[in-house]
Enzyme design. Structure first.
Site, short mmCIF file in Angstrom:
data_model
loop_
_atom_site.label_atom_id
_atom_site.label_comp_id
_atom_site.label_asym_id
_atom_site.label_seq_id
_atom_site.Cartn_x
_atom_site.Cartn_y
_atom_site.Cartn_z
N SER A 89 1.76 -6.79 -12.00
CA SER A 89 1.70 -7.95 -11.09
C SER A 89 0.42 -8.03 -10.29
CB SER A 89 2.93 -8.00 -10.18
OG SER A 89 2.80 -7.16 -9.07
N THR A 122 5.98 -4.87 -8.00
CA THR A 122 6.12 -4.93 -6.53
C THR A 122 4.86 -5.48 -5.84
OG1 THR A 122 5.31 -2.65 -6.31
CG2 THR A 122 7.70 -2.95 -6.46
N ASP A 123 3.69 -5.36 -6.52
CA ASP A 123 2.43 -5.59 -5.79
C ASP A 123 2.24 -7.02 -5.30
OD1 ASP A 123 1.76 -2.95 -5.87
OD2 ASP A 123 0.40 -3.10 -7.57
N THR A 157 6.19 -2.26 -12.69
CA THR A 157 6.53 -0.84 -12.82
C THR A 157 7.94 -0.63 -13.34
OG1 THR A 157 4.98 -0.15 -11.12
CG2 THR A 157 6.86 1.29 -11.46
#
Ligand code: SIN
Length: 333
Positions: free
Chosen positions: A75, A108-109, A27
């Site tokens: 990710s 972030t995932d 992101t």
């Protein structure tokens, strides 16, 4: 009481001549068709050069930064090829005595999985140097994006004297690779280290530590890294979960389809529905490596003497999977 250590920008490592920024995106490099759309955007659109410019010249002092695009990936789609490339680029840069540290942009995932993977395979090189992962919860096209500040903070951490290990910097907090996990799907401060709390904070470019930098344990997963470099086939390790009404079906199907390892996100202190327990014991007896972690987000399981399945030594299910992948990779001749 926690010891608090302040590190000023002027005290940065004077021996290192350069730092490295590796882009894998997420992101932080995302853009939306409509400026200010924080949800309907596409991740991984901007280059690492564009992100660097967006962070408008990193910490003062004029230290040169080398920018390199390793991947451009959302990710959620992170795969072994990107992990292998990223680990090798880190390995090469960390071996360069003129490199002081590395910052990686990442979605972030699955960030906590990549952080733990890098910590395990690079441990021998992390005694005196940091690898800092950073990210954003809002795309670059947001009206108030968080990525530029996170990138500046990550650079400040990478340049802080004594910084070492694999670290995660987001929303002004510094976390260690073992404890960190994504705890919130929307807030800018999306990461937590659970009971342990953050290692410290970045405040106006200065690092304030609440705990010591994490000591990297050398020798972990070195054989696995050698096998990754040599193009070894990654084993298949899957995660299953215990829940009310769980059955043997998922485990049996995974074993039938060739899983070599299984991590179970057990309830509480490693408890399993009897049907799932039986299925996992059968899987283990047939040669599948099984590890038991807990689905509880805080604390860690205490080993039970009567357990018939090995526990994941306090790792979360996703990190236990990474460790089991590396264990199976290391076992390949
Ligand atoms: C990703 O993980 O690549 C997208 C989501 C994010 O970075 O927050």
């Amino acid at each position: 009481p926690r010891t608090v250590i302040f590190i000023s920008k002027q005290e940065m490592d004077v021996n290192a001549q350069k730092w490295v920024l590796l882009g894998t995106d997420g992101t932080i490099a995302g853009t939306a068709a409509v400026a200010g759309d924080n949800l309907g955007y596409s991740a991984a659109q901007l280059s690492v050069q564009a992100l660097w410019q967006g962070a408008s010249s990193l910490p003062e002092g004029g230290a040169p930064w080398l920018l390199e695009q390793v991947a451009q990936v959302d990710s959620k789609d992170m795969d072994f090829a990107v992990w292998a490339a990223l680990a090798q680029r880190c390995q090469q840069h960390l071996a360069d005595p003129t490199v002081g540290g590395i910052v990686i942009t990442h979605g972030t995932d699955t960030l906590e999985e990549t952080a733990w993977f890098l910590y395990c395979v690079l441990a021998a090189q992390l005694q005196h140097k940091p690898v800092v992962l950073t990210c954003a919860m809002r795309p670059a096209s947001a009206l108030a994006p968080d990525g530029p500040q996170n990138l500046r903070d990550a650079a400040a951490v990478a340049m802080a004297p004594g910084a070492c290990g694999v670290l995660v910097v987001c929303a002004g907090e510094i976390h260690g690779a073992r404890q960190v996990y994504k705890a919130h799907p929307y807030r800018l401060a999306a990461f937590s280290s659970g009971d342990a709390g953050p290692l410290g904070w970045v405040e106006e470019g200065q690092v304030r530590l609440a705990q010591n930098w994490p000591l990297a344990q050398s020798g972990r997963a070195l054989v696995a890294m050698k096998n990754i470099v040599n193009g070894a086939l990654w084993p298949r390790v899957d995660i299953v979960m215990n829940y009310a009404g769980a059955s043997a079906a998922v485990v049996d199907a995974l074993v039938l389809s060739g899983a070599q390892g299984l991590v179970v996100a057990a309830t509480g202190n490693g408890t399993l529905h009897y049907a799932l327990q039986d299925a996992l014991e059968r899987a283990q007896a047939s040669g599948v490596a099984v590890r038991v972690a807990t689905r509880c987000p805080l604390g860690q399981m205490l080993p039970r003497p009567s357990a018939t399945l090995p526990d994941a030594q306090g790792l979360s299910p996703v990190k236990a999977r990474v460790s089991l992948l590396l264990e199976l990779l290391a076992a390949q001749a």
